[in-house]
Design an enzyme around this catalytic site. Structure first.
Site, PDB file in Angstrom:
ATOM      1  CB  CYS A 144      -0.970  -0.010   1.167  1.00  0.00           C
ATOM      2  SG  CYS A 144      -0.216  -0.415   2.753  1.00  0.00           S
TER       3      CYS A 144
HETATM    4  N1  LIG Z   1      -4.807  -3.591   5.105  1.00  0.00           N
HETATM    5  C1  LIG Z   1      -4.245  -2.962   4.098  1.00  0.00           C
HETATM    6  O1  LIG Z   1      -4.367  -1.733   3.960  1.00  0.00           O
HETATM    7  C2  LIG Z   1      -3.427  -3.712   3.078  1.00  0.00           C
HETATM    8  C3  LIG Z   1      -2.955  -3.000   1.973  1.00  0.00           C
HETATM    9  C4  LIG Z   1      -2.181  -3.678   1.001  1.00  0.00           C
HETATM   10  C5  LIG Z   1      -1.900  -5.023   1.175  1.00  0.00           C
HETATM   11  N2  LIG Z   1      -2.352  -5.677   2.272  1.00  0.00           N
HETATM   12  C6  LIG Z   1      -2.018  -7.091   2.391  1.00  0.00           C
HETATM   13  O2  LIG Z   1      -3.202  -7.835   2.106  1.00  0.00           O
HETATM   14  C7  LIG Z   1      -3.225  -9.022   2.900  1.00  0.00           C
HETATM   15  C8  LIG Z   1      -4.508  -9.023   3.729  1.00  0.00           C
HETATM   16  O3  LIG Z   1      -4.505  -7.861   4.536  1.00  0.00           O
HETATM   17  P1  LIG Z   1      -5.718  -7.499   5.500  1.00  0.00           P
HETATM   18  O4  LIG Z   1      -5.449  -6.143   6.010  1.00  0.00           O
HETATM   19  O5  LIG Z   1      -7.011  -7.795   4.866  1.00  0.00           O
HETATM   20  O6  LIG Z   1      -5.436  -8.552   6.683  1.00  0.00           O
HETATM   21  P2  LIG Z   1      -6.431  -9.052   7.820  1.00  0.00           P
HETATM   22  O7  LIG Z   1      -7.494  -8.044   8.035  1.00  0.00           O
HETATM   23  O8  LIG Z   1      -5.588  -9.470   8.958  1.00  0.00           O
HETATM   24  O9  LIG Z   1      -7.099 -10.363   7.174  1.00  0.00           O
HETATM   25  C9  LIG Z   1      -6.334 -11.509   6.871  1.00  0.00           C
HETATM   26  C10 LIG Z   1      -7.248 -12.637   6.447  1.00  0.00           C
HETATM   27  O10 LIG Z   1      -6.470 -13.797   6.152  1.00  0.00           O
HETATM   28  C11 LIG Z   1      -7.003 -14.945   6.839  1.00  0.00           C
HETATM   29  N3  LIG Z   1      -5.843 -15.748   7.199  1.00  0.00           N
HETATM   30  C12 LIG Z   1      -4.850 -15.440   8.076  1.00  0.00           C
HETATM   31  N4  LIG Z   1      -3.908 -16.412   8.097  1.00  0.00           N
HETATM   32  C13 LIG Z   1      -4.321 -17.360   7.212  1.00  0.00           C
HETATM   33  C14 LIG Z   1      -3.803 -18.605   6.788  1.00  0.00           C
HETATM   34  N5  LIG Z   1      -2.650 -19.070   7.288  1.00  0.00           N
HETATM   35  N6  LIG Z   1      -4.487 -19.314   5.856  1.00  0.00           N
HETATM   36  C15 LIG Z   1      -5.659 -18.852   5.359  1.00  0.00           C
HETATM   37  N7  LIG Z   1      -6.214 -17.666   5.713  1.00  0.00           N
HETATM   38  C16 LIG Z   1      -5.549 -16.942   6.628  1.00  0.00           C
HETATM   39  C17 LIG Z   1      -7.783 -14.396   8.018  1.00  0.00           C
HETATM   40  O11 LIG Z   1      -8.961 -15.120   8.254  1.00  0.00           O
HETATM   41  P3  LIG Z   1      -9.177 -16.324   9.266  1.00  0.00           P
HETATM   42  O12 LIG Z   1      -8.189 -16.113  10.384  1.00  0.00           O
HETATM   43  O13 LIG Z   1     -10.600 -16.219   9.698  1.00  0.00           O
HETATM   44  O14 LIG Z   1      -8.917 -17.528   8.422  1.00  0.00           O
HETATM   45  C18 LIG Z   1      -8.259 -13.038   7.480  1.00  0.00           C
HETATM   46  O15 LIG Z   1      -9.480 -13.209   6.781  1.00  0.00           O
HETATM   47  C19 LIG Z   1      -1.945  -8.988   3.746  1.00  0.00           C
HETATM   48  O16 LIG Z   1      -0.942  -9.722   3.111  1.00  0.00           O
HETATM   49  C20 LIG Z   1      -1.590  -7.518   3.772  1.00  0.00           C
HETATM   50  O17 LIG Z   1      -0.223  -7.277   3.980  1.00  0.00           O
HETATM   51  C21 LIG Z   1      -3.121  -5.064   3.218  1.00  0.00           C
END
Ligand SMILES: NC(=O)c1ccc[n+]([C@@H]2O[C@H](COP(=O)([O-])OP(=O)(O)OC[C@H]3O[C@@H](n4cnc5c(N)ncnc54)[C@H](OP(=O)(O)O)[C@@H]3O)[C@@H](O)[C@H]2O)c1
Length: 336
Positions: A144
């Protein structure tokens, strides 16, 4: 209809994917995975998606029979999910850092992990690699902070105007994901501004690697957490190597982004703000002011969850699948 799965759908970027895809006329979301919320209606976790008639499931990649999958999962997790999908012929857009780097050693150094399943991926910033994304099976969404910094930096490096850029970013707290931590707990971040990873944030080498495609440049980067929910402001500071005026710089940016549907170049002195892009897939770039010491300042604003994550992921899907590239993404920001 394109059948799509969202893996990691209970997180913040998963919620944003569901919000945009629900109104995408060419796509049907047939699976939204979560390990902890399997069999729970989506609206119990994402209450704004009240009318979405879908439950979370805990399907593994081998159980998913879809055309395309978004892996909205943490780094380290994606590398254990993506290869099986690609092997099955499923197109994948990965939102994590696992497939972003050309140089795997840089990934392993900055993420502190051994990469067990490296694969060739196209870096998913349409403003850089639109044509390659169209033919890709695996697209690695940018970080991001990286999106805000490189969109603001490309014209400077491409024109050979600078050899050093200092990027200073302020991010909303949703950038840290849905699970609270001491750093994001409300009393710790409310009414507070917190610099972190001041000289060693893992987005720095990604900014460096991608901007270096346009010319020799050295990048320094410092992020700050600020008490807002969404949005990233990135201020670039640099000292041009050539004699230029703010209007010369503005013209470079207008030329670079004249055909880009999601980049808006503001006039000299117009300052981007997060509320102009909140909830939208737009990046605003502006300021272009110079001080008496010759420092040029360029500022970008994005929504970290949209242009910085789920919006660009859908933009990439549109390109990979031959849909109009702005489909479902052309709404403007929520100001104020
Ligand atoms: N937030 C941002 O602004 C942003 C921006 C750019 C990129 N990203 C990237 O996008 C990705 C998701 O970010 P987010 O902010 O949405 O994170 P988040 O809110 O923490 O959500 C992560 C999701 O992944 C699932 N998860 C976690 N570990 C897992 C595993 N080992 N196997 C399968 N599912 C798993 C979790 O669900 P359960 O635990 O219920 O399975 C949850 O639904 C990350 O890599 C992050 O670095 C985020």
């Amino acid at each position: 209809m394109l059948e799509v799965a969202i893996i990691g759908a209970s997180g913040y970027t998963g919620g944003e994917l569901l919000r945009f895809l629900d109104v995408h006329s060419e796509v049907e979301v047939v699976a939204a995975t979560s390990r902890q919320y399997a069999d729970t209606p989506i609206r119990k976790v994402h209450p704004h998606l009240h009318d979405l008639d879908l439950k979370f499931s805990n399907k593994s990649p081998s159980d998913l029979d879809v055309d395309l999958a978004f892996t909205a999962t943490p780094h380290g997790a994606s590398m254990n999910i993506v290869p099986e999908l690609v092997e099955k012929g499923v197109k994948v857009v990965d939102l994590s850092g696992d497939y972003r780097f050309d140089d795997i050693d840089i990934y392993e150094k900055w993420y502190g992990l051994k990469h067990t399943n490296p694969l060739e991926a196209v870096y998913g910033l349409p403003e850089m690699y639109r044509d390659k994304i169209k033919g890709a099976d695996l697209v690695a969404n940018p970080g991001c902070y990286v999106t805000g910094a490189i969109l603001a930096g490309i014209p400077l490096v491409k024109e050979g105007l600078v050899d050093t850029i200092i990027a200073d970013s302020k991010s909303g707290v949703s950038g840290a994901g849905i699970n609270p931590t001491p750093a994001t707990h409300y009393p710790n971040i409310g009414d507070n501004v917190v610099p972190y990873a001041v000289t060693n944030h893992r987005h720095m080498p990604e900014i460096q690697e991608k901007l270096a495609k346009y010319g020799d440049v050295r990048v320094s980067f410092t992020p700050h957490l600020v008490p807002v929910i969404r949005g990233i402001i990135t201020t670039l500071h640099c000292f041009p190597l050539k004699d230029v005026t703010p209007n010369d710089v503005l013209e470079m940016y207008k030329e670079q982004y004249k055909d880009e549907p999601f980049v808006r170049v503001l006039d000299v002195g117009e300052i981007p703000r997060t509320s102009s892009v909140r909830g939208s897939n737009f990046c605003h770039i502006g300021c272009f002011e110079m001080d008496e010491n010759g420092r040029l300042v360029v500022i970008s604003a994005i929504d970290n969850l949209v242009k910085g994550a789920s919006g660009v992921a859908i933009h990439n899907m549109n390109l990979m699948c031959g849909f109009p590239e702005t489909m479902t993404l052309d709404g403007v920001g929520l100001h104020p």
